[in-house]
Design a protein around this motif. Structure first.
Motif, PDB file in Angstrom:
ATOM      1  N   GLN A 184       0.825  -1.212   0.000  1.00  0.00           N
ATOM      2  CA  GLN A 184       0.000   0.000   0.000  1.00  0.00           C
ATOM      3  C   GLN A 184       0.856   1.259   0.000  1.00  0.00           C
ATOM      4  O   GLN A 184       0.549   2.241  -0.683  1.00  0.00           O
ATOM      5  N   LEU A 185       1.950   1.234   0.764  1.00  0.00           N
ATOM      6  CA  LEU A 185       2.790   2.419   0.914  1.00  0.00           C
ATOM      7  C   LEU A 185       3.992   2.426  -0.025  1.00  0.00           C
ATOM      8  O   LEU A 185       4.775   3.386  -0.010  1.00  0.00           O
ATOM      9  N   HIS A 186       4.134   1.348  -0.807  1.00  0.00           N
ATOM     10  CA  HIS A 186       5.252   1.242  -1.754  1.00  0.00           C
ATOM     11  C   HIS A 186       6.604   1.318  -1.039  1.00  0.00           C
ATOM     12  O   HIS A 186       7.515   2.048  -1.440  1.00  0.00           O
ATOM     13  N   ILE A 187       6.674   0.559   0.067  1.00  0.00           N
ATOM     14  CA  ILE A 187       7.929   0.458   0.808  1.00  0.00           C
ATOM     15  C   ILE A 187       8.223  -1.015   1.038  1.00  0.00           C
ATOM     16  O   ILE A 187       7.384  -1.876   0.766  1.00  0.00           O
ATOM     17  N   SER A 188       9.400  -1.324   1.549  1.00  0.00           N
ATOM     18  CA  SER A 188       9.771  -2.721   1.741  1.00  0.00           C
ATOM     19  C   SER A 188       9.131  -3.288   3.008  1.00  0.00           C
ATOM     20  O   SER A 188       8.744  -2.555   3.928  1.00  0.00           O
ATOM     21  N   VAL A 189       9.031  -4.618   3.041  1.00  0.00           N
ATOM     22  CA  VAL A 189       8.520  -5.299   4.224  1.00  0.00           C
ATOM     23  C   VAL A 189       9.404  -4.991   5.429  1.00  0.00           C
ATOM     24  O   VAL A 189       8.917  -4.788   6.551  1.00  0.00           O
ATOM     25  N   LYS A 190      10.705  -4.930   5.197  1.00  0.00           N
ATOM     26  CA  LYS A 190      11.641  -4.628   6.278  1.00  0.00           C
ATOM     27  C   LYS A 190      11.377  -3.250   6.873  1.00  0.00           C
ATOM     28  O   LYS A 190      11.461  -3.062   8.098  1.00  0.00           O
ATOM     29  N   THR A 191      11.033  -2.286   6.015  1.00  0.00           N
ATOM     30  CA  THR A 191      10.736  -0.943   6.511  1.00  0.00           C
ATOM     31  C   THR A 191       9.469  -0.946   7.359  1.00  0.00           C
ATOM     32  O   THR A 191       9.407  -0.294   8.410  1.00  0.00           O
ATOM     33  N   VAL A 192       8.469  -1.708   6.931  1.00  0.00           N
ATOM     34  CA  VAL A 192       7.238  -1.814   7.721  1.00  0.00           C
ATOM     35  C   VAL A 192       7.534  -2.447   9.071  1.00  0.00           C
ATOM     36  O   VAL A 192       7.023  -2.009  10.112  1.00  0.00           O
ATOM     37  N   GLU A 193       8.372  -3.465   9.077  1.00  0.00           N
ATOM     38  CA  GLU A 193       8.739  -4.108  10.341  1.00  0.00           C
ATOM     39  C   GLU A 193       9.449  -3.127  11.274  1.00  0.00           C
ATOM     40  O   GLU A 193       9.265  -3.172  12.495  1.00  0.00           O
ATOM     41  N   SER A 194      10.226  -2.227  10.700  1.00  0.00           N
ATOM     42  CA  SER A 194      10.896  -1.203  11.516  1.00  0.00           C
ATOM     43  C   SER A 194       9.867  -0.247  12.118  1.00  0.00           C
ATOM     44  O   SER A 194       9.972   0.142  13.288  1.00  0.00           O
ATOM     45  N   TYR A 195       8.857   0.121  11.325  1.00  0.00           N
ATOM     46  CA  TYR A 195       7.793   0.981  11.852  1.00  0.00           C
ATOM     47  C   TYR A 195       7.045   0.277  12.977  1.00  0.00           C
ATOM     48  O   TYR A 195       6.724   0.892  14.009  1.00  0.00           O
ATOM     49  N   ARG A 196       6.747  -0.994  12.787  1.00  0.00           N
ATOM     50  CA  ARG A 196       6.045  -1.744  13.818  1.00  0.00           C
ATOM     51  C   ARG A 196       6.865  -1.797  15.115  1.00  0.00           C
ATOM     52  O   ARG A 196       6.313  -1.658  16.214  1.00  0.00           O
ATOM     53  N   ALA A 197       8.171  -1.977  14.985  1.00  0.00           N
ATOM     54  CA  ALA A 197       9.034  -2.015  16.170  1.00  0.00           C
ATOM     55  C   ALA A 197       9.020  -0.674  16.893  1.00  0.00           C
ATOM     56  O   ALA A 197       8.962  -0.623  18.131  1.00  0.00           O
ATOM     57  N   ARG A 198       9.068   0.419  16.120  1.00  0.00           N
ATOM     58  CA  ARG A 198       9.044   1.754  16.743  1.00  0.00           C
ATOM     59  C   ARG A 198       7.691   2.021  17.401  1.00  0.00           C
ATOM     60  O   ARG A 198       7.630   2.653  18.464  1.00  0.00           O
ATOM     61  N   LEU A 199       6.629   1.538  16.765  1.00  0.00           N
ATOM     62  CA  LEU A 199       5.297   1.717  17.350  1.00  0.00           C
ATOM     63  C   LEU A 199       5.191   0.988  18.684  1.00  0.00           C
ATOM     64  O   LEU A 199       4.661   1.540  19.661  1.00  0.00           O
ATOM     65  N   LYS A 200       5.684  -0.231  18.745  1.00  0.00           N
ATOM     66  CA  LYS A 200       5.640  -0.978  20.004  1.00  0.00           C
ATOM     67  C   LYS A 200       6.404  -0.237  21.095  1.00  0.00           C
ATOM     68  O   LYS A 200       5.940  -0.147  22.238  1.00  0.00           O
ATOM     69  N   GLU A 201       7.566   0.293  20.722  1.00  0.00           N
ATOM     70  CA  GLU A 201       8.388   1.005  21.703  1.00  0.00           C
ATOM     71  C   GLU A 201       7.697   2.276  22.177  1.00  0.00           C
ATOM     72  O   GLU A 201       7.610   2.536  23.386  1.00  0.00           O
ATOM     73  N   LYS A 202       7.185   3.064  21.240  1.00  0.00           N
ATOM     74  CA  LYS A 202       6.569   4.341  21.606  1.00  0.00           C
ATOM     75  C   LYS A 202       5.249   4.147  22.359  1.00  0.00           C
ATOM     76  O   LYS A 202       4.897   4.964  23.216  1.00  0.00           O
ATOM     77  N   MET A 203       4.528   3.067  22.010  1.00  0.00           N
ATOM     78  CA  MET A 203       3.241   2.817  22.653  1.00  0.00           C
ATOM     79  C   MET A 203       3.394   1.964  23.915  1.00  0.00           C
ATOM     80  O   MET A 203       2.409   1.646  24.573  1.00  0.00           O
ATOM     81  N   ASN A 204       4.655   1.568  24.218  1.00  0.00           N
ATOM     82  CA  ASN A 204       4.950   0.754  25.395  1.00  0.00           C
ATOM     83  C   ASN A 204       4.152  -0.557  25.380  1.00  0.00           C
ATOM     84  O   ASN A 204       3.563  -0.965  26.380  1.00  0.00           O
ATOM     85  N   LEU A 205       4.158  -1.208  24.209  1.00  0.00           N
ATOM     86  CA  LEU A 205       3.474  -2.487  24.054  1.00  0.00           C
ATOM     87  C   LEU A 205       4.509  -3.594  23.954  1.00  0.00           C
ATOM     88  O   LEU A 205       5.568  -3.427  23.362  1.00  0.00           O
ATOM     89  N   ARG A 206       4.182  -4.737  24.525  1.00  0.00           N
ATOM     90  CA  ARG A 206       5.185  -5.793  24.672  1.00  0.00           C
ATOM     91  C   ARG A 206       5.328  -6.686  23.459  1.00  0.00           C
ATOM     92  O   ARG A 206       6.367  -7.310  23.270  1.00  0.00           O
ATOM     93  N   SER A 207       4.291  -6.791  22.636  1.00  0.00           N
ATOM     94  CA  SER A 207       4.348  -7.736  21.527  1.00  0.00           C
ATOM     95  C   SER A 207       3.607  -7.207  20.305  1.00  0.00           C
ATOM     96  O   SER A 207       2.837  -6.235  20.386  1.00  0.00           O
ATOM     97  N   GLY A 208       3.832  -7.886  19.192  1.00  0.00           N
ATOM     98  CA  GLY A 208       3.121  -7.535  17.972  1.00  0.00           C
ATOM     99  C   GLY A 208       1.632  -7.761  18.104  1.00  0.00           C
ATOM    100  O   GLY A 208       0.823  -7.019  17.548  1.00  0.00           O
ATOM    101  N   THR A 209       1.248  -8.762  18.866  1.00  0.00           N
ATOM    102  CA  THR A 209      -0.176  -9.049  19.085  1.00  0.00           C
ATOM    103  C   THR A 209      -0.846  -7.905  19.827  1.00  0.00           C
ATOM    104  O   THR A 209      -1.956  -7.478  19.477  1.00  0.00           O
ATOM    105  N   GLU A 210      -0.178  -7.393  20.866  1.00  0.00           N
ATOM    106  CA  GLU A 210      -0.728  -6.257  21.603  1.00  0.00           C
ATOM    107  C   GLU A 210      -0.851  -5.039  20.699  1.00  0.00           C
ATOM    108  O   GLU A 210      -1.824  -4.284  20.780  1.00  0.00           O
ATOM    109  N   LEU A 211       0.129  -4.858  19.819  1.00  0.00           N
ATOM    110  CA  LEU A 211       0.103  -3.723  18.899  1.00  0.00           C
ATOM    111  C   LEU A 211      -1.090  -3.820  17.952  1.00  0.00           C
ATOM    112  O   LEU A 211      -1.799  -2.833  17.732  1.00  0.00           O
TER     113      LEU A 211
END
Length: 211
Positions: free
Chosen positions: A174-201
């Protein structure tokens, strides 16, 4: 005559706004668009004001505001959206919009808002105006009441797409970016939102998107 372009991915919304504006002697709808590509093409109709939702399917309305302002610097953008104005109004204004109005308030205020931004003014609710004044009075220091406020525009968009049910690969496409880049965004979201896992996110994203 104020020429207005309506950009929204819901036909009923576009038709509703067009009908609402049809009776105004100083306003004419010069076109409508359901997505970012159509909106960019519609700049050829020379609108004075574009009504833009911040969420167009999988497209970021914030990014679209920037693109439209680059294509037509003298055109004014009025964001009309169902999304939380406290989270999106400031981002929209920084992207180049001249106003932000919630869809449930649009029937009563949209004509007044269009006329104001067409004249070069800024239209926001009293609550948003107070919020912005308080921020600027504090030298632009970010408010910390909600961790969502600390997300970048792209991180917020990724969270929104997750809430709509898209997986990592779907977001990447959808965003025309790599899967690795999306995974980096997900990791930053977990950190900023103080969530422990991808499931919680994902759970958080879905609950937030349903609001």
């Amino acid at each position: 005559m104020i020429r207005v372009l309506i950009v929204d991915d819901h036909p009923i919304v576009r038709h509703g706004f067009a009908a609402l504006l049809a009776g105004e002697p100083d306003i004419e709808v010069c076109g409508d668009a359901a997505d970012a590509a159509s909106a960019r093409a519609a700049m050829a109709t020379n609108p004075d004001v574009s009504l833009v939702d911040v969420s167009l399917g999988g497209t970021s309305g914030i990014d679209l505001i920037r693109e439209l302002k680059e294509l037509a610097p003298r055109m004014n953008v009025l964001v009309v959206s169902m999304h939380d104005e406290m989270l999106y109004a400031d981002r929209s204004l920084r992207a180049g919009a001249s106003g932000y109005i919630m869809k449930h308030e649009a029937t009563d205020a949209i004509v007044r808002a269009i006329r104001l931004v067409a004249e070069g003014g800024i239209f926001v609710s009293e609550a948003v105006s107070l919020h912005l004044v308080q921020r600027w009075a504090a030298n632009g220091a970010p408010r910390t009441e909600s961790p969502l406020g600390g997300l970048s525009d792209r991180e917020l968009h990724v969270l929104e797409l997750m809430g709509r049910g898209l997986g990592t690969r779907g977001i990447a496409e959808q965003l025309h970016i790599s899967v690795k880049t999306v995974e980096s965004y997900r990791a930053r979201l977990k950190e900023k939102m103080n969530l422990r896992s991808g499931t919680e996110l994902v759970r958080f994203a879905v609950r937030w998107a349903e609001k």
